[in-house]
Design an enzyme around this catalytic site. Structure first.
Site, short mmCIF file in Angstrom:
data_model
loop_
_atom_site.label_atom_id
_atom_site.label_comp_id
_atom_site.label_asym_id
_atom_site.label_seq_id
_atom_site.Cartn_x
_atom_site.Cartn_y
_atom_site.Cartn_z
N ARG A 1 -1.86 -6.66 10.35
CA ARG A 1 -0.45 -6.63 9.94
C ARG A 1 0.37 -5.85 10.97
O ARG A 1 -0.17 -5.03 11.70
CB ARG A 1 -0.33 -5.94 8.56
CG ARG A 1 -1.02 -6.74 7.46
CD ARG A 1 -0.77 -6.13 6.11
NE ARG A 1 -1.12 -4.72 6.08
CZ ARG A 1 -0.46 -3.80 5.39
NH1 ARG A 1 0.58 -4.14 4.67
NH2 ARG A 1 -0.84 -2.55 5.39
N ARG B 1 -3.29 5.67 2.53
CA ARG B 1 -4.35 6.59 2.96
C ARG B 1 -4.74 7.43 1.75
O ARG B 1 -3.88 7.83 0.97
CB ARG B 1 -3.84 7.53 4.05
CG ARG B 1 -3.50 6.84 5.35
CD ARG B 1 -4.77 6.44 6.13
NE ARG B 1 -4.45 5.69 7.34
CZ ARG B 1 -4.34 4.37 7.40
NH1 ARG B 1 -4.51 3.63 6.33
NH2 ARG B 1 -4.06 3.78 8.53
N LYS C 1 -14.01 -0.24 6.48
CA LYS C 1 -13.50 -1.60 6.44
C LYS C 1 -14.55 -2.61 6.93
O LYS C 1 -15.05 -2.50 8.05
CB LYS C 1 -12.24 -1.69 7.32
CG LYS C 1 -11.27 -2.75 6.85
CD LYS C 1 -10.10 -2.95 7.79
CE LYS C 1 -9.08 -1.86 7.77
NZ LYS C 1 -7.80 -2.31 8.38
#
Ligand code: ATP
Length: 254
Positions: free
Chosen positions: A53, A251, A117
């Site tokens: 993004r 976060r 991730k």
């Protein structure tokens, strides 16, 4: 990888193409959206300029990553697609779970394994000439995560050695089937049909998180899952707020 074999292993209805190398499968499909007549999966064995993004990069290695995009046409305008990246996360999470890899979802668009991730999802749209909308759903899935790639990424990232040992075309076909089923459901029922399952996989439920926009903290609160529109619910000092994805990042507060 062989496109015909992936198409033969997957259910009918989606054309499949494989290229040895490209910059970004999302960019390629967006450029072709106007000429597209049906769903199309584009797999790149190596993607050299993968996108995240807001101009961020998605890095991958040809041996250890699965990088692909799926172009899918929806009726109506882009506003009908709110929550689509989250629905894709649910579909991916369920499919990976069936393959023995348990994952959690980080709002809005990340798939985490053991807190790091494992996969990224980028949905981009183009208006179709007939009033519908093409969604190009890009997915980068780490199979292996070698140290040098993790160092280039600059934050901890996960791999899935179990998936790396799988027949790559079988894996791709299983993910394609899961995504196709989810996109048909999304077209009929929107994100509401995925909301409960997203919340079950929510990585940071009940954690104190900060919402960051352009490097600045714009909200802080306890993460309370998502609503039927895919907005993140935050319990803040001023009460509950719903955060739209936009380009904000989340976060966990340490
Ligand atoms: P954030 O993690 O800041 O919330 P994001 O979730 O929106 O951002 P994306 O834009 O979806 O992140 O993905 C790009 C980011 O993912 C990069 O900035 C980098 O930190 C990370 N990244 C890039 N390649 C990989 C990879 N192969 N595996 C894991 N993480 C990666």
């Amino acid at each position: 990888m062989n496109a015909e074999r992936i198409a033969a292993l997957a259910g009918p209805g989606v054309a499949v193409e494989v290229v040895a190398e490209t910059g970004s499968t999302n960019a390629d499909l967006l450029a072709r959206a106007a000429q597209q007549c049906g769903p199309l999966l584009l797999v790149a064995e190596h993607q050299s300029a993968g996108r995240g993004r807001a101009g961020r990069s998605w890095l991958s290695s040809s041996e250890g990553s699965l990088t692909f995009s799926l172009a899918w046409r929806f009726d109506g305008g882009p506003h009908r697609l709110s929550g689509l990246p989250l629905a894709v996360g649910v579909a991916l999470g369920d499919a990976l779970g069936l393959l023995g890899v348990q994952v959690a979802l980080k709002w809005p668009n990340d798939v985490l394994k053991d807190g790091a991730k494992l996969a990224g999802i980028l949905v981009e749209t183009r208006c179709a000439a007939d009033g519908g909308t093409w969604a190009v759903i890009g997915i980068g899935l780490n199979l292996a995560m070698p140290d040098d790639l993790e160092a280039r990424i600059g934050r901890s990232a996960a791999g899935a050695p179990w998936l790396a040992r799988m027949d790559r075309e079988v894996l791709m076909a299983k993910l394609l089937d899961a995504l196709s089923a989810a996109l048909h459901l999304f077209a009929r029922s929107g994100f509401g049909a995925f909301c409960a399952r997203w919340n079950l996989r929510h990585a940071w439920q009940g954690e104190t998180v900060t919402v960051i926009d352009n490097g600045a903290v714009v909200q802080e609160g306890l993460a309370a899952g998502v609503d039927d529109a895919g907005r993140l619910l935050l319990d803040t000092a001023a009460g509950r707020v719903a955060v739209l994805a936009g380009d904000v990042s989340l976060r966990v507060k340490t």
